[in-house]
Each structure stands twice: as C-alpha cells, then as structure tokens.
Scaffold this active site. Structure first.
Site, PDB file in Angstrom:
ATOM      1  N   ASP A  87      50.675  47.251  43.692  1.00  0.00           N
ATOM      2  CA  ASP A  87      50.225  47.088  42.318  1.00  0.00           C
ATOM      3  C   ASP A  87      50.500  48.329  41.477  1.00  0.00           C
ATOM      4  OD1 ASP A  87      49.348  44.527  42.676  1.00  0.00           O
ATOM      5  OD2 ASP A  87      47.258  45.056  43.048  1.00  0.00           O
ATOM      6  N   LYS A  98      50.923  44.735  36.890  1.00  0.00           N
ATOM      7  CA  LYS A  98      50.702  44.190  35.548  1.00  0.00           C
ATOM      8  C   LYS A  98      50.156  45.321  34.688  1.00  0.00           C
ATOM      9  CE  LYS A  98      49.323  39.650  37.380  1.00  0.00           C
ATOM     10  NZ  LYS A  98      49.379  40.015  38.816  1.00  0.00           N
ATOM     11  N   MET A 106      37.810  48.010  33.595  1.00  0.00           N
ATOM     12  CA  MET A 106      38.847  47.641  32.611  1.00  0.00           C
ATOM     13  C   MET A 106      38.226  47.085  31.328  1.00  0.00           C
ATOM     14  SD  MET A 106      41.550  48.513  34.107  1.00  0.00           S
ATOM     15  CE  MET A 106      42.240  48.806  35.726  1.00  0.00           C
TER      16      MET A 106
END
Length: 486
Positions: free
Chosen positions: A38, A60, A172
C-alpha cells in the site's frame, strides 16, 4: 500434476518508522515471491524482499482511487493459486481499517491458506511519537478508534463516544474534520476539549497541530495539513508538554536523501535516522556471487598487499575462501581498505586492516573490488585486480523513488564518495526524477574533496564538507547546522 497452492500473509507494516516491525513480519517478507503493498507504508521496508520477489503497488491517494478492491482480491487469489508465497503488506495493522476481512474471505472461498500478522497500529504509535499516551489513569481510562471518512459520519454513535469514551482517535479525518468537531460538540463534548492532529506520524516529517474542538479546523487549514493523519480528541493531550520526546530529536523535521553505493547498511543513514531525520537511500543495490577457481584464489594469497575497495568486496572474497575451505590464516598479505566501513567489516571477520592512506609502496599489490576493472576508480592505477562479487542496482526500486519524493520534499542530499554522485545522477534519471532540480533546491553535503570535485563536474557546489573525511564529522556538521537554524 496439480501445482501446490501458495500461502498469503497479511502483514502489518506499522505506521512508518522502519524500526516498528516484528521478527515474524521480517520472516514473511524474506520468503515472499510476490508483495502487494500500500501507499502508506515506508518503502524502505521493501528492501527486505528477496531479489526474485515481484513488487506490486496497490496504493490509493486522497485524489486517486488506485486499484479497485476486487482487483486486489483477484490478484491475491491468482498469485497464490500459481504456487507463490504472497505478502499483502499494509500500513499500520491490517485488522484496523485495513480490509483484511474482505481480502481473507476471498482466499477462504478458494481454500487458500493464509496468516494474519498484526502490526503496530497507527493511532497508538503516532500518538506516542507526539508525546501522548492513549490511556492514563488520571486522564483517560478508555480509548476508541474511529474511521474519519466523510461517508461514515452518519453511522457513528456520537452519543456513545462522548459519554463513554475518554480518548478518541479518528483515522484519515482531515477532510471531515469540521463535521467531526461539530458532531462531538453537538452531542455534549466541551468546545475546549483538546485536539491533536498528527500528519505522517512516526516519520521524521511528522507534523502536529494542537488546539481545541473550537479552533482546530482553522489551525489545521492554516498549516495545510492533509491525510494521512490521526486526529486525537481528549484531555489526555494535556500530557503532551511533559512527554514529548520524538519532536525534540535534533534532526526532527529534516528530510535527507543519501546517495547509496553499497548493499550494507549505511552508517550515515542510520545516524541521521537515530537523530530524528527522515532518510531516503537511493539507489538500492544487490549482489550475486562470482565464479572463481581454488587455484586462482590460492595464487592471490601470494601477494604482499591487498586493497579492498568496499565492504561487499570484503565479504565476496572471504566468502569464496570459505566456500573452498581455504583458511584465512593463509593470508600473509598486509590488508588495506578504502573506507572505515570496510575496515570494520574485516575486523568483524577476524582480520585487521589499515586505511589506503597508510599503504606503503613495497611489494606486489592485488586490488579486490565489486565492479568490473574498466569501472574502477582510475586513481588506483593499473594494478592487478580481482572482482570478488557482482554488485548491481535493483531496478525494482526505480519506480518507487518518484512516489517517495512526491510524499517527502528533500532538504539535504548527501554523498559519501565520487561513485555515489555518478549513481544518483544516472539512476535518478532512469527513475524519471529530476535530480538536478532537487540539488538546486537542497543543501548538499559531501564527505571529502574528491567527491566535491566530482559534484562540480555536474555544475553543483557542496554546502557542507567536514575537515576530516568521515561520516561522523559530516553528521556533526549537519546537527550543528540544524541547531544554528533553530
């Protein structure tokens, strides 16, 4: 005959600090055939992967969707069915907002074996690196982790969080921070409740903003903080002034790129890391054995002097002697090395050497290196030469460098020798990165005069060079320069 299925390991890489890994994590990476990794893990951790391992980026960003989750699931299945050992490497802990359940279910449907290896979860690590324990008997006996994404705001039990939990960590949640604060206040949390937002927690580039529910949105906006970030809410943040430790390191907040010429651990990078710096090493090197005959190796023992050009050349030569059962005690030559690092490696193998600057001119000389003779430093002259090991750049990491530098603006670029200048220029270009542009903006440090002259061939002048050519002296210059800036 049907090929045996491979196995999948879901591995938590921790929040960023390369030291926050486990022994079990290391073993899984070292035997991997394929790694799906990731965005938020430290790319330096991939260096533990074996040379044959396929590295597949599945990251991402807040602005791009990256590979769809169903595609990742399909890759895990297909690679395992092909008989590979697969590592799904995730930032933090795979079980904390890491979708490990979805991915593991896709393997279970195909009867593919898997293991889940926990990692240090980001909220706890980032909080501690910011000087805040997530629990304390006087400030907080309960702790909750909550996803901070916009689409989940209506699903959160805000009343429960406010009434039952002392300290809350939102993952986040920067984009959704106004809604988080608004909901906490509207459900009974005081506007004066302390809030701490931690961006890139545990990295040297970690940045923190401390405020309250009433003003944290404005303060974060002023600092332009973005995800990845942890938002910590609770009175326990009041301990921060007394317990800060990471942000007090002398090189905290400084970003370094160390131009690398060897496979062994860079002592310069290690020193900078211990002092709180964020360090990128490039390019990444790997080695392979060279072929030699026993008679050839025995003939080398007749030389009066041996000069090793690198730590790898030391290991390569001594490993060959071991392979052919040649006793090290048969080496009668005086041993010399180019660097203190090579001297230390020889000492660890039970042999004593002096630096090249102390080498006499008496007797026959054999130079032992890690490159073909035509690539040898011309300053060595036309002496007899043996390449004891093959060393080359691991090109898997060329595509990783631009992503690392997108996330990390380099303040200082450091060169340990002439070869390091050539390698950064050459392989930075092959990676599609503007090295010249970076050097124009960054502070440049070199260990010695010859490295400084090589840099000038490319149109750059070093800003730092120690009086004595050593890693320790250069690191001391960097620390003093940083203290002066403060």
């Amino acid at each position: 005959m049907t090929k045996a299925k491979g196995k999948v390991y879901f591995v938590g890489a921790g929040p960023g600090d390369e030291g926050l890994i486990t022994v079990k994590w290391q073993r899984a990476i070292e035997k991997a055939d394929v790694i799906l990794y990731d965005r938020l893990l430290n790319p330096k951790l991939l260096e533990a992967a074996p040379p044959h391992c396929e590295l597949m980026y599945c990251g991402k960003t807040p602005y791009t969707k990256g590979i769809r989750q169903e595609i990742i699931n399909e890759l895990l299945v297909s690679k395992a069915l092909a008989g590979h050992n697969v590592v799904r490497l995730k930032g933090g802990d795979p079980a904390v907002f890491g979708r490990v359940g979805e991915e593991a279910e896709s393997l279970k449907e195909k009867d593919i074996p898997f293991e889940i290896i926990p990692g240090v979860t980001s909220s706890i690590a980032a909080s501690m690196y910011a000087g805040v324990p997530v629990t304390h008997r006087d400030f907080g006996r309960s702790f909750a982790m909550v996803t901070g994404h916009e689409r989940t705001k209506q699903e959160i039990d805000w009343t429960g969080l406010v009434q039952s939990v002392d300290t809350v960590a939102f993952y986040m949640g920067v984009a959704n921070l106004p809604n988080i604060c608004e909901n906490l206040i509207s459900h009974g949390k005081s506007k004066n409740t302390p809030v701490l937002v931690i961006q890139w927690g545990t990295y040297g580039r970690q940045e923190t903003v401390e405020g309250t529910l009433a003003n944290i949105v404005e303060m974060v906006s002023e600092k332009s903080l973005q995800n990845p970030a942890i938002t910590l809410v609770g009175d326990i943040i009041l301990l921060r002034k007394r317990l800060q430790w990471f942000e007090k390191k002398p090189l905290y907040g400084q970003q370094f790129l160390v131009a690398r010429t060897g496979t062994t651990k860079s002592s310069m990078a290690e020193n900078l890391y211990e002092l709180g710096g964020d360090v990128i090493e490039f390019p990444k090197w790997i080695t392979t054995k060279v072929k030699a005959k026993k008679s050839q190796l025995l003939s080398f023992l007749l030389y009066d002097r041996m000069l090793f050009t690198s730590p790898e050349s030391v290991h390569g030569f001594l490993d060959l002697l071991t392979e052919y059962a040649i006793d090290f005690r048969q080496i009668s030559a005086k041993l010399y090395v180019v660097s203190r690092k090579s001297k230390k490696v020889l000492q660890q193998r039970g042999l004593i050497a002096a630096l090249k600057s102390e080498m006499t001119e008496d007797g026959t000389l054999l130079i032992i290196g890690d490159r073909k003779k035509e690539h040898l430093d011309p300053n060595y002259g036309d002496e007899d030469y043996f390449q004891s090991i093959e060393k080359y750049v691991d090109e898997r990491f060329l595509e990783i460098l631009p992503r690392m530098l997108e996330e990390n603006a380099v303040d200082t670029v450091l060169f340990s020798n002439q070869h390091s200048v050539d390698m950064l220029m050459d392989y930075g270009d092959k990676a599609g990165f503007d090295v010249s542009g970076m050097l124009t903006q960054a502070t440049i440090g070199v260990i010695g005069k010859s490295t400084g002259r090589k840099l000038k061939d490319f149109g750059f002048t070093p800003d730092m060079m120690p009086h004595e050519p050593s890693v320790e002296q250069l690191v001391a210059l960097i620390v003093n320069r940083n203290v002066f800036r403060l």
